[in-house]
Motif scaffolding. Structure first.
Motif, PDB file in Angstrom:
ATOM      1  N   UNK A  33       7.061  -6.850  -5.657  1.00 37.27           N
ATOM      2  CA  UNK A  33       6.485  -5.655  -6.300  1.00 37.27           C
ATOM      3  C   UNK A  33       6.643  -4.421  -5.401  1.00 37.27           C
ATOM      4  N   UNK A  34       6.423  -4.602  -4.123  1.00 33.07           N
ATOM      5  CA  UNK A  34       6.516  -3.463  -3.194  1.00 33.07           C
ATOM      6  C   UNK A  34       7.956  -2.963  -3.095  1.00 33.07           C
ATOM      7  N   UNK A  94       6.785   4.176   5.366  1.00 31.17           N
ATOM      8  CA  UNK A  94       6.665   5.536   4.828  1.00 31.17           C
ATOM      9  C   UNK A  94       6.418   5.548   3.327  1.00 31.17           C
ATOM     10  N   UNK A 100       4.174   1.879  -2.167  1.00 34.40           N
ATOM     11  CA  UNK A 100       3.430   2.387  -3.317  1.00 34.40           C
ATOM     12  C   UNK A 100       3.848   3.791  -3.744  1.00 34.40           C
ATOM     13  N   UNK A 101       4.797   4.382  -3.043  1.00 34.08           N
ATOM     14  CA  UNK A 101       5.264   5.733  -3.383  1.00 34.08           C
ATOM     15  C   UNK A 101       6.651   5.686  -4.008  1.00 34.08           C
ATOM     16  N   UNK A 102       7.491   4.845  -3.401  1.00 32.64           N
ATOM     17  CA  UNK A 102       8.870   4.779  -3.845  1.00 32.64           C
ATOM     18  C   UNK A 102       9.357   3.376  -3.483  1.00 32.64           C
ATOM     19  N   UNK A 103      10.198   2.815  -4.342  1.00 32.88           N
ATOM     20  CA  UNK A 103      10.613   1.439  -4.088  1.00 32.88           C
ATOM     21  C   UNK A 103      12.129   1.372  -3.931  1.00 32.88           C
ATOM     22  N   UNK A 123      -3.399  -2.521  -3.720  1.00 27.11           N
ATOM     23  CA  UNK A 123      -2.430  -1.534  -4.196  1.00 27.11           C
ATOM     24  C   UNK A 123      -2.732  -0.141  -3.633  1.00 27.11           C
ATOM     25  N   UNK A 124      -3.983   0.279  -3.783  1.00 28.48           N
ATOM     26  CA  UNK A 124      -4.288   1.649  -3.362  1.00 28.48           C
ATOM     27  C   UNK A 124      -4.283   1.772  -1.842  1.00 28.48           C
ATOM     28  N   UNK A 125      -4.695   0.705  -1.163  1.00 30.79           N
ATOM     29  CA  UNK A 125      -4.726   0.758   0.299  1.00 30.79           C
ATOM     30  C   UNK A 125      -3.331   0.856   0.900  1.00 30.79           C
ATOM     31  N   UNK A 183      -0.693   2.153  -0.545  1.00 29.44           N
ATOM     32  CA  UNK A 183      -0.203   3.503  -0.828  1.00 29.44           C
ATOM     33  C   UNK A 183      -0.859   4.497   0.130  1.00 29.44           C
ATOM     34  N   UNK A 184      -2.151   4.337   0.306  1.00 27.32           N
ATOM     35  CA  UNK A 184      -2.858   5.260   1.192  1.00 27.32           C
ATOM     36  C   UNK A 184      -2.387   5.101   2.637  1.00 27.32           C
ATOM     37  N   UNK A 185      -2.032   3.875   3.035  1.00 33.51           N
ATOM     38  CA  UNK A 185      -1.507   3.662   4.386  1.00 33.51           C
ATOM     39  C   UNK A 185      -0.233   4.469   4.573  1.00 33.51           C
ATOM     40  N   UNK A 186       0.669   4.409   3.596  1.00 38.12           N
ATOM     41  CA  UNK A 186       1.923   5.163   3.718  1.00 38.12           C
ATOM     42  C   UNK A 186       1.665   6.660   3.706  1.00 38.12           C
ATOM     43  N   UNK A 187       0.764   7.086   2.829  1.00 37.97           N
ATOM     44  CA  UNK A 187       0.467   8.530   2.779  1.00 37.97           C
ATOM     45  C   UNK A 187      -0.101   9.003   4.112  1.00 37.97           C
ATOM     46  N   UNK A 226      -8.922   4.030   4.468  1.00 37.35           N
ATOM     47  CA  UNK A 226      -9.069   2.590   4.269  1.00 37.35           C
ATOM     48  C   UNK A 226      -9.640   2.003   5.549  1.00 37.35           C
ATOM     49  N   UNK A 241       5.974  14.382   0.128  1.00 35.45           N
ATOM     50  CA  UNK A 241       6.916  13.431  -0.458  1.00 35.45           C
ATOM     51  C   UNK A 241       7.917  14.146  -1.387  1.00 35.45           C
ATOM     52  N   UNK A 268      13.325   7.882  -8.216  1.00 33.56           N
ATOM     53  CA  UNK A 268      12.983   6.936  -7.165  1.00 33.56           C
ATOM     54  C   UNK A 268      11.483   6.908  -6.885  1.00 33.56           C
ATOM     55  N   UNK A 321       7.630   5.930  -7.707  1.00 34.90           N
ATOM     56  CA  UNK A 321       6.831   4.974  -8.459  1.00 34.90           C
ATOM     57  C   UNK A 321       5.724   5.782  -9.125  1.00 34.90           C
ATOM     58  N   UNK A 334       0.961   0.290  -7.611  1.00 31.53           N
ATOM     59  CA  UNK A 334       1.558  -1.028  -7.423  1.00 31.53           C
ATOM     60  C   UNK A 334       0.750  -2.057  -8.202  1.00 31.53           C
TER      61      UNK A 334
END
Ligand SMILES: Cc1ncc(COP(=O)(O)O)c(C=O)c1O
Lengths: 518, 457
Positions: free
Chosen positions: A142-143, A267, A270-273, A368-370, A372-376, B2, B28, B35, B37, B41
């Motif tokens: 999924x990621x 980076x 959850x933002x881009x795959x 899921x949200x964590x 994404x938030x980690x990457x952000x 988090x 971003x 590209x 999402x 997720x």
């Protein structure tokens, strides 16, 4: 107090213990000392010669240390204190994603059901482990945005090798013989090394003025001989290539595969795959984005995610779920070895399971949200630190590319060198005196005096500020007296080491009186 | 924010202002539309530490580990006793959380431990140079193949069927692009068929691979095997069990060029197959073609002793496509575990451990061979593992034993169909005489129950 200049002579900054250096465990050995007490031989003893003839036995025992348990513990605890580690301080080592390693993961990995599970246990009695692996595969799929995952490879470069061998199998199955693989000049060294190990020729693709792939160069070099383009996005400059979709089109247009080096996945979770960008094969570094502690150089794990076209060739065994819980039946998780088109194994058993446990625990914790938030937050922290450093050090250490970065960024020390007379290496060594691990230095190769800085999401603003202040102080200090940085570090267990003589006259083990392997 | 991040709302405001953007999303902007999402997720929401622990503890509890049954499984990984100090030292932050030692001034602990480990591997194998670890045993063997390929450029590998099936397959997979072929040499009476090996030699042979002890537990006569290999100029590679090297004639003494192996028996947990490590040792002439990190001794600017990563001109980050291997992250922490275990065993202790294993294994072999319907696959000397054949479908026998809480070992019928209903039984120091007696009892009942009635009568 870090930052205070110490000289080799003053002796105040180092404990006497460290001054004399640590003798090796072999040098502490005394005949007759021991820690181990063997369990009793509780079976009828037969003459050894009868069981194992003398000609098959070694002539003398292996010279292992003879030390008591307290000495072993003290020796290695003392050694440990001569290491810098992530738990003690900021470690902005670019491309390595030195994020916090939660202790929860160690606790779970150490449970006997994990730690003492034999790899050849019957799958029916290893359902917990196989289910964990299956669930991790699904989460990574999924990621990555690609439908199939193999957890098999042992690290990033092993994942690369698997990926390139998958590419080979894919083309061969189509009766195509392709001989070249394209890698950008910003690529990590493992990429071209992998290409060579998989029997392909490396063709370098240039970088444009914005730090992305030189698309015209790519267009010129991509042809029917091209098996694959290996890329990481964001790349090793910390820049997201906005032309990625066009790049994918060019590569697919000549029938080649697009490989994603997942070292920089932190980076974009959850933002881009990568799958959505057009990549066919992706590796993950579970010891980077997914918190497996680095252990001073491993262990890691390098799972790969692939498209449906590549799936038949995945390494074996593959973890599968049979009878997916329909009709009230319990799902059954199994190891599938029956994969006739598989490239086969690259290692023993079913991968670095202990690493899978930690990474799965991390994914469960964040959700899921964590993620994404980690990457952000990783991207926020990187841009903030880049801005702070530009503020306090921009004259000497400008960003190599004046653009928004992703989770890491590159500074060039070229003007620092010209104006202050210190090199990136000197800055890095002086940072050690300030209690920071230096960034990655002299990589990527195309930036003059490069510093690749990756703060990660787990650092606080205060830490980033302190790091920026430290860099500013070192530059100020160098303006007054460059010799200080040139001679650094001063406060570490040892000072700069003579690497040239280490390579010229290699001493790679404890010397012994009689030669080995004569 | 988090659990593992620290940016508060007010931090966020200040940070965005410093960067000069209005939102994190703006950072971003380079990600093109196709590209992105555009949904969350598809993963469950995050959980508290306690919930994660409970959920994964429950999963772990569904596995039957060596704590839950009387297990004689080996076949590459062994349930040796790992002393408590291994865990105490390797979970220290200072060893657990650094990266590869790129800054030697603050990595002396790690680098010195590598140096000590390399020494131990050299002492065990009787070979003069060792690296700081590779991924595992099978990949180590494949890496030895790459070393040989770079060394002599020849086109054929010769591999004994006594080599672990996973290692043979790893070599096959890894070498797919080298233009090499692989010939396998059968076993004869449990040992590599020396005559067939000699006949397979020729000046096109790149490397020869054998295992010590071999997969069926038999101790090979390395001196006999090495002679024709040397004559052909091929690289002689042996994959060894590092514990057994405590008592066996070393690869170096026998004249082998390269010794590799699975390091797990030294201080590493079973972990369902990894992480463990592979060790890699060789003669001096192969030093500059070795894969991976190597630590070396040197001096600092003040003349003090210190250690660095050395001979890096072999490695991917310097040599790129001309590197001797692509490996970067290896298995440093697992190699440290091995060094701790070896220090704990000590020079005499390792010998005593090996003697205990030889005696207990001999006893187990005798007890099992006395069971009606059980025969030995071979009579060769062994250290801590041996192969038997049962006169009944081996899977069914295993199933009956499992119901009694006993796991007699690894069924050989998939990897070695020619052996019939084979079973590989491993004995570590954790298996006492009473445990062996229990195995014999349970196995004998199971075999009797599964033997074809006509033969029993
Ligand atoms: C960009 C990049 N690619 C590949 C790798 C190789 O990964 P590993 O060290 O896990 O083999 C690394 C890490 O060192 C990296 O930074």
């Amino acid at each position: 107090m870090p930052g205070v200049m110490a000289t080799a002579a003053d002796g105040l900054s180092r404990a006497p213990l460290q001054d004399e250096g640590v003798r090796t465990i072999y040098e502490k050995s005394q005949p007759g000392r021991r820690a181990f007490v063997a369990p009793p031989i509780d079976v009828p003893v037969r003459p050894l010669d009868e069981l194992l003839p003398a000609r098959l036995r070694r002539i003398e025992p292996a010279r292992l240390p003879e030390v008591s348990e307290p000495e072993i513990v003290r020796h290695y605890v003392r050694l440990s204190k001569r290491n810098f580690d992530l738990d003690s301080g900021f470690y902005p080592l670019g491309s390595c994603t030195m994020k916090h390693n939660p202790r929860l993961h160690e606790r779970i990995a150490a449970l006997p059901g994990n730690a003492r599970l034999h790899p050849l246990q019957d799958p029916r009695r290893a359902q917990g482990a196989l289910e964990l692996m299956w669930r991790l595969q699904a989460a990574l799929s999924e990621i990555a945005g690609l439908p199939h995952v193999s957890l098999h490879p042992s690290a990033g470069s092993h994942g690369e090798l698997a990926g390139v061998l998958l590419t080979r199998a894919y083309h061969e199955d189509r009766g195509e013989e392709r001989t070249r693989i394209l890698t950008p000049d910003t690529a990590h060294g493992t990429n071209p090394a992998t290409v060579a190990m998989a029997g392909y020729e490396v063709v370098k693709v240039g970088t444009n003025e914005y730090g992305g792939v030189d698309v015209e160069d790519l267009r010129a070099k991509a042809d029917q001989r091209t098996a694959c383009l290996m890329l990481t996005n964001p790349n090793t400059l910390g820049l997201f290539d906005p032309r990625i979709e066009e790049i994918a089109e060019i590569v697919h247009g000549v029938g080649a595969t697009l490989y994603y080096d997942g070292a920089n996945l932190n980076a974009i979770m959850g933002k881009s795959r990568p799958g959505d960008m057009g990549f066919d094969i992706v590796h993950f570094n579970l010891h980077k984005s997914f918190t497996q502690p680095h252990g001073g150089g491993g262990p890691g794990a390098g799972p790969i995610a692939v498209s449906s076209e590549i799936e038949p060739y995945l390494p074996r065994p593959q973890v599968v779920r049979r009878c997916a819980g329909a009709d009230g039946q319990e799902p059954f998780f199994d190891l599938d070895d029956d994969r006739p088109r598989s490239i086969g194994r690259l290692r023993g058993f079913q991968g670095n399971y202990g690493v899978f446990v930690r990474s799965y625990a991390y994914i469960l914790s964040l959700g899921a949200d964590g993620l994404q938030s980690a990457s952000e937050t990783a991207v926020l922290n990187a841009n903030y630190l880049m801005a702070r450093l530009t503020e306090v050090a921009g004259d000497y250490l400008p960003p190599a590319y004046e653009r928004t970065c992703m989770h890491e960024f590159v500074l060039s020390g070229g003007s620092m060198r010209r104006q202050l007379g210190i090199r990136t290496l000197d800055l890095a060594k002086r940072l050690l005196d300030f209690g920071f691990h230096p960034p990655t230095v002299y990589f990527p190769l195309l930036v003059d005096e490069a510093l690749l800085i990756e703060p990660t999401e787990t650092e606080s603003k205060e830490t980033l500020d302190a790091f920026a202040e430290a860099i500013a102080s070192i530059l100020r200090e160098a303006g007054e007296d460059p010799e200080i940085a040139r001679g650094a570090p001063y406060t570490t267990p040892v000072r700069r080491l003579d690497e040239a003589s280490a390579a010229k006259r290699p001493v790679l083990r404890q010397p012994r009186a009689t030669p080995l392997g004569a | 924010m988090t659990r593992y991040t620290a940016v508060t709302d007010s931090d966020l405001r200040e940070m965005l202002a410093t960067i000069g953007v209005g939102s994190v999303e703006e950072l971003f902007a380079d990600v093109p539309g196709g590209s992105r999402l555009k949904r969350p997720l598809d993963l469950p929401p995050g959980k508290s530490e306690q919930e994660v622990y409970e959920q994964l503890r429950a999963l772990a509890a569904r596995n039957v580990s060596s704590e839950d049954e009387l297990s004689f499984l080996g076949a590459g990984m062994y349930d040796h006793y790992v002393p408590a100090l291994v865990e105490a030292i390797t979970t220290r932050s200072e060893f657990l959380t650094p990266y590869t030692p790129y800054q030697p001034e603050v990595s002396q602990g790690n680098l010195q431990a590598m140096f000590e480990y390399q020494t131990a591997i050299c002492e065990l194998t009787g070979l003069p140079v060792a690296n700081a670890s590779v991924y595992d045993g099978p990949s180590a063997l494949a890496s030895a193949g790459y070393l040989a390929k770079l060394h002599n450029g020849r086109s054929r590998f010769v591999v004994s069927r006594g080599v672990h099936p996973h290692a043979r397959e790893a070599l096959r997979t890894t070498s797919a692009g080298w233009g090499t072929t692989i010939d396998e040499i059968d076993l004869h009476n449990g040992l590599t068929d020396a005559r067939a090996l000699a006949e397979a030699m020729g000046d096109d042979v790149c490397a020869v691979f054998v295992a010590q002890p071999n997969f069926l537990g038999a101790v090979e006569d390395l001196d006999e095997l090495v002679a024709p290999i040397k004559q052909s100029g091929a690289v002689a590679v042996v994959s060894c069990d590092p514990i057994a090297l405590g008592i066996l004639r070393t690869p170096g003494e026998s004249g082998f060029d390269v010794a590799v192996g699975e390091g797990q028996p030294l201080g590493n947990r079973l972990d369902f197959g990894g992480p463990s490590f592979g060790f890699f040792a060789a003669r001096e002439e192969y030093l500059r073609r070795m894969p991976g990190r190597i630590a070396g001794e040197t001096r600092d600017a003040d003349g003090r002793r210190g250690f660095v990563l050395t001979l890096q001109t072999r490695e991917q980050h310097i040599r790129r496509e001309k590197a001797t291997h692509n490996i970067c992250t290896a298995q440093a922490l697992n190699a440290l575990s091995a060094m701790l275990h070896l220090s704990w065993l000590g020079q005499q202790g390792l010998v005593e451990l090996c003697e205990l294993l030889v005696q207990r294994t001999a006893y187990a072999r005798e007890q099992l061979a006395a069971i009606p319907g059980v025969t030995l696959v071979h009579q060769q000397p062994v250290v801590r593992e041996f192969a038997i054949r049962v006169d009944a479908p081996v899977e069914r026998v295993l199933e009956r034993c499992a119901a009694e809480g006993v796991n007699p070992g690894y069924a050989l019928n998939r990897d070695y169909p020619e052996l019939g209903e084979g079973l590989l039984v491993a004995v570590t120091e954790r298996r006492s005489r009473a445990d062996i007696d229990r195995l014999a009892e349970v196995l004998s009942v199971a075999v009797a129950a599964e033997r074809a009635p006509a033969e029993v009568a």
